[in-house]
Design a protein around this motif. Sequence first.
Motif, PDB file in Angstrom:
ATOM      1  N   TRP A  26      18.768 -35.453 -47.153  1.00 14.94           N
ATOM      2  CA  TRP A  26      18.610 -36.488 -46.142  1.00 14.94           C
ATOM      3  C   TRP A  26      18.219 -35.957 -44.760  1.00 14.94           C
ATOM      4  O   TRP A  26      17.367 -36.552 -44.091  1.00 14.94           O
ATOM      5  N   PRO A  27      18.808 -34.874 -44.231  1.00 19.34           N
ATOM      6  CA  PRO A  27      18.349 -34.396 -42.922  1.00 19.34           C
ATOM      7  C   PRO A  27      16.851 -34.091 -42.895  1.00 19.34           C
ATOM      8  O   PRO A  27      16.172 -34.388 -41.905  1.00 19.34           O
ATOM      9  N   ALA A  30      14.977 -37.484 -42.954  1.00  9.91           N
ATOM     10  CA  ALA A  30      15.018 -38.135 -41.647  1.00  9.91           C
ATOM     11  C   ALA A  30      14.088 -37.444 -40.658  1.00  9.91           C
ATOM     12  O   ALA A  30      13.384 -38.107 -39.885  1.00  9.91           O
ATOM     13  N   ASP A  89      19.944 -38.467 -38.055  1.00 11.37           N
ATOM     14  CA  ASP A  89      20.262 -38.691 -39.469  1.00 11.37           C
ATOM     15  C   ASP A  89      21.044 -39.992 -39.654  1.00 11.37           C
ATOM     16  O   ASP A  89      20.764 -40.777 -40.576  1.00 11.37           O
ATOM     17  N   PRO A 112      25.900 -39.190 -43.082  1.00  6.01           N
ATOM     18  CA  PRO A 112      24.528 -39.681 -43.250  1.00  6.01           C
ATOM     19  C   PRO A 112      23.887 -39.092 -44.505  1.00  6.01           C
ATOM     20  O   PRO A 112      23.821 -37.885 -44.677  1.00  6.01           O
ATOM     21  N   GLY A 113      23.448 -39.964 -45.404  1.00  7.23           N
ATOM     22  CA  GLY A 113      22.872 -39.533 -46.661  1.00  7.23           C
ATOM     23  C   GLY A 113      23.793 -39.699 -47.851  1.00  7.23           C
ATOM     24  O   GLY A 113      23.362 -39.519 -48.988  1.00  7.23           O
TER      25      GLY A 113
END
Length: 539
Positions: A26-27, A30, A89, A112-113
């Motif tokens: 995810w990072p 994003a 994120d 986040p994610g």
Amino acid sequence: MRCGNVIPPGREKGAARVLALWCPDWPAVAAAAVARLPATQPVAVLFANRVVACSAIARADGVRRGQKRREAQGKCPDLFLAQADPDRDARLFEPVVAAVDATVPGVEVLRPGLLVLGARGAARFFGSEEAAAERLLDAAAATGVEAQIGIADELSTAVIAARRGAIVPTGAGARFLAPMPVRELAFEPSLAAPERADLVDLLHRLGLRRIGDFAALTTAEVASRFGADAVLAHRCAQAKPERPPAARQPPKDLTVDHRCDPPIERVDAAAFAGRMLATELHTQLSNAGLACTRLSIVAETDAGEELSRIWRCAEPLTPEGTADRVRWQLDGWLTRRDRPTAPITLLRLVPVEVVAAGALQLGLWGGVGEEDERARRALVRVQGLLGGEAVRIGVLSGGRGPAERITLVALGDEPVPAADPTLPWPGRLPEPAPALLLFHRPVVRLEGEDGAPILVTERALFSAEPFRLHWGSRQWRLTGWAGPWPVDERWWASSTENDDGSTTFTARAQVQLDGEPADVRVLLLVYHDETWHAEGLYD
């Protein structure tokens, strides 16, 4: 997108099931979305000059977590690099959370994610766990992201299953985990303390290479040989509940509210109010001898809208961690496409689940421990005595020189750089940056082998090959050098004409000094007005 393989069911009947939805890398996703990169562009996210996340395309070229920046660029020359940014994120993950929550209420964000929710209600509504997983994957896909889902009896098992897109039948968690490498116990930062990596390394050296090998040990053997975190890891390996079976019901008077006057429309104003609320909440929790492990963030608007989101943590939240989550959540609400139609008039923090303050050790979400929290409280106290600007922290900024790439902001303020670090910045000093900056810039003398001073010509070249450097009363021979690099700014006035008609450039160079092994240093030099200055020191 996949919801994955089903393994044979076990005998036990669990009381509750957990569904985990995980967005891979995810990072990196994003960072690519913010930079508007094509799907074919390899991406890596850096923290402290090391890779902390990368895209699947980058991994195919040999990029791995933990690599240094130069090593990653050597593996993949086309690699796009971005700095770690939890605010970014969380802001981009909020639409995914909202889409899942609209399909199945009761979402809890781990980070986040990654989010989790109860699987039983979703399975009953959609007919089966497989059907619920498909619907949630469709909801995530509608926001433009790829996701995987795992379902199991326990939260940690569900998270590990999500990385494989697996639905683990009731009672089969231990059997599902047994053949996996023991490093899986430390792979997810939202479920493992920072010291978990050291435990995994020790287990590997002891010959316990699989989770099943570790799970076969008795609790007494683990508790007597390893630390407290190993006991939690052992429960995870055995697919047992990681938390005590009965969490305290928080008293109603622990809820804190903030009436926003004037109403809040901007993220920075909301974040400031969130910091005050976080401080007030933790003061009340501390007085009650409690710590919060599940936090509900609620916002009401002038139009009567009510927004809420639950953040779940394996370890107690600190005031800083609470303020971060409030800022992330408000940033997501106020910047998403379907943002509230009116300003926020009320903020509320509700501790949904609390434990005794000493029940769990701090260390999650960046390794904030008791010493760090005491230091932060001391710094906040200094701010109260001397003013907010008395304590400042550095934020990576845009610029060409190393000093320009640091923006100092007051502790607690939004870490906003003075200039965008992602812009090209022609003439920027090549990586890596110096470990230490010398703001007073002492004068040094750079000489050739014949003792003549080394200048920079109008073609941005050394006037001779550097051989020796004088700094005060000491001198060193040079074993290597790089540059010079002209400073590519104010190009209309970047040089001055001398009496003889020659020009003087501003430039930078790196030189390696000869000496004893413990005394070898690499210096960053800056050249201006025919004089060299020491600007930085490399490790």
